[in-house]
Write a protein that holds these residues in place. Structure first.
Motif, short mmCIF file in Angstrom:
data_model
loop_
_atom_site.label_atom_id
_atom_site.label_comp_id
_atom_site.label_asym_id
_atom_site.label_seq_id
_atom_site.Cartn_x
_atom_site.Cartn_y
_atom_site.Cartn_z
N ILE A 64 1.29 -14.84 27.29
CA ILE A 64 0.22 -14.72 26.29
C ILE A 64 -0.35 -13.32 26.30
O ILE A 64 -0.49 -12.67 25.25
CB ILE A 64 -0.90 -15.76 26.58
N ALA A 65 -0.68 -12.82 27.49
CA ALA A 65 -1.27 -11.48 27.60
C ALA A 65 -0.31 -10.40 27.12
O ALA A 65 -0.71 -9.45 26.43
CB ALA A 65 -1.67 -11.22 29.05
N GLU A 66 0.97 -10.54 27.45
CA GLU A 66 1.96 -9.52 27.05
C GLU A 66 2.14 -9.48 25.54
O GLU A 66 2.27 -8.39 24.96
CB GLU A 66 3.30 -9.80 27.73
N LEU A 77 -7.54 -10.84 22.78
CA LEU A 77 -7.80 -12.28 22.67
C LEU A 77 -8.73 -12.66 23.81
O LEU A 77 -8.39 -12.49 24.99
CB LEU A 77 -6.49 -13.08 22.76
N ASP A 78 -9.91 -13.15 23.47
CA ASP A 78 -10.93 -13.46 24.47
C ASP A 78 -11.52 -14.84 24.22
O ASP A 78 -11.54 -15.33 23.09
CB ASP A 78 -12.06 -12.43 24.44
N VAL A 79 -12.01 -15.43 25.30
CA VAL A 79 -12.75 -16.69 25.23
C VAL A 79 -14.16 -16.43 25.73
O VAL A 79 -14.35 -15.92 26.83
CB VAL A 79 -12.08 -17.80 26.06
N ASN A 80 -15.16 -16.76 24.92
CA ASN A 80 -16.56 -16.56 25.27
C ASN A 80 -17.28 -17.90 25.31
O ASN A 80 -17.29 -18.64 24.31
CB ASN A 80 -17.23 -15.62 24.26
N LEU A 117 -9.95 -13.42 18.27
CA LEU A 117 -8.79 -12.53 18.16
C LEU A 117 -9.16 -11.33 17.30
O LEU A 117 -9.65 -11.48 16.18
CB LEU A 117 -7.61 -13.26 17.51
N TYR A 118 -8.94 -10.13 17.82
CA TYR A 118 -8.99 -8.89 17.04
C TYR A 118 -7.57 -8.37 16.91
O TYR A 118 -6.85 -8.26 17.91
CB TYR A 118 -9.81 -7.81 17.76
N CYS A 119 -7.16 -8.01 15.68
CA CYS A 119 -5.82 -7.46 15.52
C CYS A 119 -5.71 -6.69 14.21
O CYS A 119 -6.56 -6.82 13.33
CB CYS A 119 -4.76 -8.56 15.56
N MET A 120 -4.66 -5.90 14.10
CA MET A 120 -4.34 -5.27 12.81
C MET A 120 -3.97 -6.38 11.82
O MET A 120 -3.30 -7.36 12.19
CB MET A 120 -3.17 -4.30 12.97
N ALA A 121 -4.37 -6.20 10.58
CA ALA A 121 -4.14 -7.25 9.58
C ALA A 121 -2.66 -7.59 9.44
O ALA A 121 -2.29 -8.74 9.24
CB ALA A 121 -4.72 -6.81 8.24
N LYS A 122 -1.80 -6.59 9.60
CA LYS A 122 -0.37 -6.81 9.39
C LYS A 122 0.27 -7.64 10.50
O LYS A 122 1.41 -8.11 10.35
CB LYS A 122 0.36 -5.48 9.24
N TYR A 123 -0.45 -7.84 11.61
CA TYR A 123 0.12 -8.59 12.73
C TYR A 123 -0.48 -9.98 12.90
O TYR A 123 -0.09 -10.71 13.81
CB TYR A 123 -0.08 -7.82 14.04
N VAL A 124 -1.39 -10.36 12.02
CA VAL A 124 -2.07 -11.64 12.21
C VAL A 124 -1.09 -12.82 12.14
O VAL A 124 -1.25 -13.81 12.86
CB VAL A 124 -3.22 -11.80 11.20
N GLN A 125 -0.04 -12.70 11.33
CA GLN A 125 0.91 -13.80 11.22
C GLN A 125 1.70 -14.00 12.51
O GLN A 125 2.06 -15.12 12.87
CB GLN A 125 1.87 -13.55 10.05
N GLU A 126 1.96 -12.90 13.25
CA GLU A 126 2.68 -13.01 14.52
C GLU A 126 1.78 -13.54 15.64
O GLU A 126 2.25 -14.21 16.56
CB GLU A 126 3.24 -11.64 14.93
N LEU A 127 0.48 -13.24 15.56
CA LEU A 127 -0.43 -13.58 16.65
C LEU A 127 -1.12 -14.93 16.48
O LEU A 127 -1.49 -15.57 17.48
CB LEU A 127 -1.49 -12.48 16.80
N LEU A 128 -1.30 -15.38 15.26
CA LEU A 128 -1.99 -16.64 15.04
C LEU A 128 -1.33 -17.82 15.77
O LEU A 128 -2.05 -18.64 16.35
CB LEU A 128 -2.11 -16.93 13.54
N ILE A 144 0.08 -17.91 18.62
CA ILE A 144 -0.33 -17.86 20.03
C ILE A 144 -1.74 -18.44 20.18
O ILE A 144 -2.03 -19.22 21.11
CB ILE A 144 -0.29 -16.41 20.55
N VAL A 145 -2.65 -18.04 19.28
CA VAL A 145 -4.03 -18.53 19.34
C VAL A 145 -4.06 -20.04 19.17
O VAL A 145 -4.74 -20.76 19.91
CB VAL A 145 -4.91 -17.85 18.28
N LEU A 146 -3.32 -20.54 18.19
CA LEU A 146 -3.31 -21.99 17.94
C LEU A 146 -2.67 -22.74 19.10
O LEU A 146 -3.07 -23.87 19.41
CB LEU A 146 -2.56 -22.28 16.63
N ASP A 147 -1.70 -22.13 19.75
CA ASP A 147 -1.09 -22.75 20.93
C ASP A 147 -2.10 -22.85 22.07
O ASP A 147 -2.18 -23.87 22.77
CB ASP A 147 0.13 -21.92 21.37
N VAL A 148 -2.91 -21.80 22.25
CA VAL A 148 -3.97 -21.82 23.27
C VAL A 148 -4.97 -22.94 22.97
O VAL A 148 -5.44 -23.64 23.88
CB VAL A 148 -4.68 -20.45 23.32
#
Length: 431
Positions: free
Chosen positions: A81-83, A92-95, A105-116, A118-122
């Motif tokens: 996940i971290a890598e 990606l942080d939990v508060n 999640l903070y990310c570049m807009a163009k990468y949100v489809q690749e990262l989402l 992971i977030v949903l899996d978490v």
């Protein structure tokens, strides 16, 4: 060319315009709030769950549950996940808080489809690995031992216990053995009860085009969320806020300490009540900024401390007003007496118009600075949403600051800052 011999023009702040969110109610019960800004090609996603301390039955369970979410899922290890997050230059942080837990999640807009994914899996598939839980618990217990050697921690813990009661969810920090009772099964049960529910609120802000919005909606909608009836029952069971009418004092003795931490305060009204915004102005005048009365008296005039402050801490079910400082043990009692004098001055005398005007200008300027970015504007919108406030709340805030008068500030102090209602906690030596 800029003429530096002339001061810039000053304009009155009449109203503010915050970005309006597009609200989408998804078929699985979740709600997506989208605030669009094309200024920067970045996106922030906040997944907000009713999974804060308010909803736990034993201290530490909600906090440990939140911390375990990034320790691995059924599909990814914590390292994977971290890598992946690092590979895309994202975060990606939990508060965890008193009322809510947020995954951000903070990310570049163009990468949100690749990262989402992971977030949903978490969110949907945390595995709560036993070895990682044992290590986390060990670290947390060790950190608690360190924290409980600090006067500031002990003073705030004792103060909030006096304000509420020993087991109330709004008590700050933990008792010495609270985390000993937390086990893996309890945090798994808390996760099932509080995270996968239809109370989920998702706040998306930044460079969100139509395709991105559709993608977010379709993927978040696939989360299997449960009806939150069980959580509501727990909320009612825990909701035992009672009036704190009797002043209380407690000393946490630290014989070897050269300093004392002092906390003085009481409960205040909720954010949605009529007087809350006026109380914000009164608090700022008293101890909310560097030029406040408490700073001028106890730091600059008496030299008792490097810093003293007053603050209002709003939560969804209560607001806590408190004054905090660290002083040399020999002047602890003198400091408390000086604080009481400043409170009496607020009750008995109207603030000079010039002093109040300085406070107003500071608050207005700070507010404008606090809504500079789309993320900060989203934070304001999120507060309105989660606290059930009207959409014109911040325009009313501006109006309150601009129009409040010295007699109104005095009236607030007379109603809410009577000495007999205050609670005092001191950690250190009381000489």
């Amino acid at each position: 060319m800029l003429d530096r011999t002339k001061a810039p023009e000053i304009h009155e702040i009449d109203a503010v315009t915050l970005q309006i969110a597009e609200v989408t109610h998804l078929s699985n019960g979740a709600t997506l709030h989208s605030i669009i800004s094309e200024t920067q090609p970045v996106i922030r996603l906040d997944f907000v769950f009713k999974a804060g301390k308010w909803y736990e039955h034993e201290n530490g369970i909600s906090d440990m549950s939140a911390k375990m979410l990034l320790e691995g899922t059924v599909n990814h290890t914590a390292k994977q996940i971290a890598e992946k997050v690092d590979f895309y230059g994202a975060s990606l942080d939990v508060n965890h808080g008193y009322d809510r837990t947020e995954i951000t999640l903070y990310c570049m807009a163009k990468y949100v489809q690749e990262l989402l994914p992971i977030v949903l899996d978490v969110i949907e598939n945390p595995s709560f690995p036993e070895n990682e839980f044992n290590l986390l618990k060990q670290r947390s217990q060790q950190n608690l031992k360190v924290q409980r050697q600090k006067n500031s921690y002990l003073a705030t813990h004792a103060f909030t216990k006096l304000i509420y009661d020993d087991s109330h969810p709004y008590v700050f920090g933990y008792g010495e053995h609270d985390l000993d009772k937390v086990n893996r099964e309890k945090i798994q049960q808390f996760y099932q009860d509080r995270f996968l529910t239809q109370d989920l609120e998702v706040f998306a802000c930044g460079a969100i085009d139509r395709l991105t919005h559709q993608m977010l909606s379709s993927k978040i909608e696939k989360l299997q969320l449960n009806n939150s009836t069980k959580g509501v029952e727990r909320e009612k069971e825990t909701n035992r806020l009672t009036a704190n009418k009797e002043a209380k004092v407690e000393l946490v003795e630290m014989p070897e300490s050269l300093q004392s931490s002092v906390r003085i305060g009481k409960r205040f009204p909720l954010m949605d009540t009529q007087n809350y915004q006026k109380l914000l102005v009164m608090n700022e005048l008293l101890g909310g900024y560097f030029g406040s009365r408490l700073m001028k008296n106890i730091r600059e005039d008496k030299g008792y401390t490097y810093g003293i402050y007053s603050a209002m801490s709003p939560k969804e079910n209560d607001t806590l007003f408190f004054i905090g400082t660290d002083v040399k043990s020999s002047v602890t009692e003198d400091t408390i007496n000086e604080v009481k004098k400043e409170l009496a001055n607020l009750r008995n005398e109207e603030a000079p118009a010039e002093e109040l005007e300085t406070v107003k200008n500071y608050m207005l300027g700070k507010f404008l600075n606090d809504i500079n970015t789309i993320f900060e504007q989203c934070d304001k919108y999120k507060r309105i949403t989660l606290h059930g406030l009207p959409q014109d709340y911040y325009n009313n805030y501006i109006t309150t600051i601009r129009t409040i008068t010295p007699p109104e500030v005095r009236a607030m102090a007379q109603e809410y800052l009577q000495e007999q209602d205050l609670t005092i906690a001191v950690a250190g030596k009381y000489c």
